[in-house]
Enzyme design. Sequence first.
Site, PDB file in Angstrom:
ATOM      1  N   HIS A 189     -26.945 -26.516  21.558  1.00  0.00           N
ATOM      2  CA  HIS A 189     -26.078 -25.954  22.601  1.00  0.00           C
ATOM      3  C   HIS A 189     -24.854 -26.835  22.790  1.00  0.00           C
ATOM      4  O   HIS A 189     -23.735 -26.360  22.916  1.00  0.00           O
ATOM      5  CB  HIS A 189     -26.818 -25.914  23.946  1.00  0.00           C
ATOM      6  CG  HIS A 189     -27.863 -24.869  24.021  1.00  0.00           C
ATOM      7  ND1 HIS A 189     -27.555 -23.539  24.104  1.00  0.00           N
ATOM      8  CD2 HIS A 189     -29.201 -24.942  24.024  1.00  0.00           C
ATOM      9  CE1 HIS A 189     -28.671 -22.851  24.157  1.00  0.00           C
ATOM     10  NE2 HIS A 189     -29.696 -23.675  24.108  1.00  0.00           N
ATOM     11  N   GLU A 434     -25.412 -18.724   1.245  1.00  0.00           N
ATOM     12  CA  GLU A 434     -25.702 -20.051   1.809  1.00  0.00           C
ATOM     13  C   GLU A 434     -26.895 -20.705   1.121  1.00  0.00           C
ATOM     14  O   GLU A 434     -27.215 -21.856   1.367  1.00  0.00           O
ATOM     15  CB  GLU A 434     -25.892 -20.001   3.326  1.00  0.00           C
ATOM     16  CG  GLU A 434     -26.685 -18.840   3.852  1.00  0.00           C
ATOM     17  CD  GLU A 434     -26.639 -18.732   5.380  1.00  0.00           C
ATOM     18  OE1 GLU A 434     -26.005 -19.556   6.036  1.00  0.00           O
ATOM     19  OE2 GLU A 434     -27.268 -17.799   5.902  1.00  0.00           O
ATOM     20  N   ASP A 458     -24.947 -24.243   5.638  1.00  0.00           N
ATOM     21  CA  ASP A 458     -26.236 -24.232   4.949  1.00  0.00           C
ATOM     22  C   ASP A 458     -26.065 -24.496   3.461  1.00  0.00           C
ATOM     23  O   ASP A 458     -26.848 -25.220   2.861  1.00  0.00           O
ATOM     24  CB  ASP A 458     -26.950 -22.895   5.169  1.00  0.00           C
ATOM     25  CG  ASP A 458     -27.669 -22.886   6.494  1.00  0.00           C
ATOM     26  OD1 ASP A 458     -28.358 -23.880   6.787  1.00  0.00           O
ATOM     27  OD2 ASP A 458     -27.538 -21.901   7.245  1.00  0.00           O
ATOM     28  N   CYS A 505     -17.351 -18.784   6.439  1.00  0.00           N
ATOM     29  CA  CYS A 505     -17.530 -18.817   7.899  1.00  0.00           C
ATOM     30  C   CYS A 505     -18.251 -20.081   8.364  1.00  0.00           C
ATOM     31  O   CYS A 505     -18.590 -20.202   9.533  1.00  0.00           O
ATOM     32  CB  CYS A 505     -18.267 -17.577   8.387  1.00  0.00           C
ATOM     33  SG  CYS A 505     -19.956 -17.459   7.783  1.00  0.00           S
TER      34      CYS A 505
HETATM   35  C1  PEP Z   1     -23.435 -21.526   7.796  1.00  0.00           C
HETATM   36  O1  PEP Z   1     -24.562 -21.817   7.389  1.00  0.00           O
HETATM   37  O2  PEP Z   1     -22.391 -22.019   7.349  1.00  0.00           O
HETATM   38  C2  PEP Z   1     -23.265 -20.544   8.883  1.00  0.00           C
HETATM   39  C3  PEP Z   1     -22.077 -20.118   9.230  1.00  0.00           C
HETATM   40  O3  PEP Z   1     -24.378 -20.157   9.539  1.00  0.00           O
HETATM   41  P1  PEP Z   1     -25.132 -21.048  10.629  1.00  0.00           P
HETATM   42  O4  PEP Z   1     -24.260 -22.248  10.900  1.00  0.00           O
HETATM   43  O5  PEP Z   1     -25.311 -20.181  11.825  1.00  0.00           O
HETATM   44  O6  PEP Z   1     -26.399 -21.373   9.933  1.00  0.00           O
HETATM   45 MG    MG Z   2     -26.204 -20.577   7.948  1.00  0.00          MG
END
Ligand code: PEP
Ligand code: MG
Length: 585
Positions: A189, A434, A458, A505
């Site tokens: 958080h 990922e 990831d 992302c």
């Molecule tokens: C990532 O793995 O880059 C991603 C955007 O997803 P999260 O950070 O929610 O795992």
């Molecule tokens: Mg991810």
Amino acid sequence: MRRGIAVSPGVAIGTAYVIHEIFVNPNTQRLEDSEVTAELASYETARDKSAIELRALERKVEAQVGHDEASIFTVHQAILRDGAFTNKIRNWIVEERMNASAALHRLLGEYTTLFAKTNDDYLKERLNDVRDVIIRLSSHLSDVLKPDQEMIEGPLIVVADELLPSQAVALGNVDVHGIVTQAGSQTSHAAIIARSRGIPAVSGVKNVLRKVKTGDQLVVDGRHGVIEINPNVESLAAFRKLEREFVDLKDQLASNRLLPAETKDKVPLHLEANINGIPDAKGADGMGACGVGLYRTEYLYLTHQDVPDEEEQFEIYRDIIAASPNHSVTIRTLDIGGDKTVAYLGHDHKEANPFMGWRSIRLSFEHPEFFNTQIRGIIRAASEFPAGDVRIMFPMVTTVEELRKLRAILRKAYRTLEGRGLTVQNIPVGMMVEVPAAAVMIDTMVELVDFVSVGSNDLVQYLMAADRDNPKVSHLCQPLSPAVLIVLKRVIDVCNRRKVPITVCGEMAGKPKAFLLLLGMGLRKFSMSPAFVPSIKQLAAQITVTEAEQILEAVLKFKTTAQVSKYMARQIELVAPKLSILDSD
Ligand code: PEP
Ligand code: MG
């Protein structure tokens, strides 16, 4: 100087406010007989104040976020009223001459032992709520500042083990300049709030709750993931200069938000935002993002006590889309697991390797009822908006078979909705890249999707085999490693050649050094924490695509991350010197 993980860039100096201080050093001194009545009265006052706060929080969250998110505070009020809870505290004060804080500390210990013995996952989850209420009560018994009181002013650095959901909400009212946590997590958080509000933050600082006291002067360096406690004059002066630069930059960047997102040679870019809920969606608009490239639906489930039904999900998704820039949103299906658990989905807290385990679609596949409900909610909400504006995306895709199965599940969802007589539209379907296996198989995978989004957070941890939230191996989680860059370039090349839209992302997209390299690789769509959109717009405006390609060409010759990072730091200094402060290691 203490080291942790850099989770939100920038530099801040302020007064430490230690949220869990009372639990680290509870005062165990026995009360004198003459003090018992006064101690009981203080406890009652703390209860009254907590009740008032919880009612106010419930109303505030209900108005600003929604009824379900507010329900957590209804539960907290019920815990506060619980007779057994209060009687124990009173008894310990009267019969054992314990002070109220020590009694609360003991009660927390009892609950922790009790909850550890039960196999009921739902009950185990409730321990967090009990903990939250106990901490709230304790904060009214000590003389530490209370973050949700108007009395707090000035630059505060919040120090905590981890921020509880209620504390995170309460921080919305307070002038917080930095956040430091002992628990180490990029996805906590604390980290998420810090990034979405542009607050420098460092996580995973070992023993910070023992080393820092409320009132200490604290420097938070979110670029390098270090903090400095009561710095000397020279150090303070150097950090003050950096802090001023950071604040000036933030002010200046905020005014940039309406600039077009394009490179110096006018190549248009798509800068989207990563969001977790309605407040972020509104923030994304405010920061000048053109849409939402990643709506993480986890928070919807984490704030519920049971699977939200289809109608409720439909309404929540529709409201999020309505609040997002240009009503353009990529909704990601539940990505629970790793560090986040949802007890009512039968999640096992004791997995040996949670990030490699029962996570994301792996869990969704085994809960067809829940998964179908989420997918129907998304399709229905998307159908309220122009075709193509809302997209569905699946996390952690590992194999081609999984993609085929996901397609079949989608077909079934359409049939069910049409069988009910609803008019729904086909929505674009995307996969996250990922897992390294998906990156390797990208040529085949793209045939089964309408778009691709690289989850670099990831992808980096799996490629480097280094847990992204473990400070001991965080030095290996290197987005700028040549290994990562080679894989990213290949995925981007394949998608561009096959004309499949591709976005990154993960956090890389919003970091200056990585952004330049991704631009050089031919990436034109980026999704990032909303607070980073203005700085990336500014950076893009100072560089041409050819320059970015030349930088990439030079970088691809390097053999180590250190070489890449050093070279890129020099490039940022040359292209947009002020932005270096927004990068992190
Ligand atoms: C990532 O793995 O880059 C991603 C955007 O997803 P999260 O950070 O929610 O795992
Ligand atoms: Mg991810």
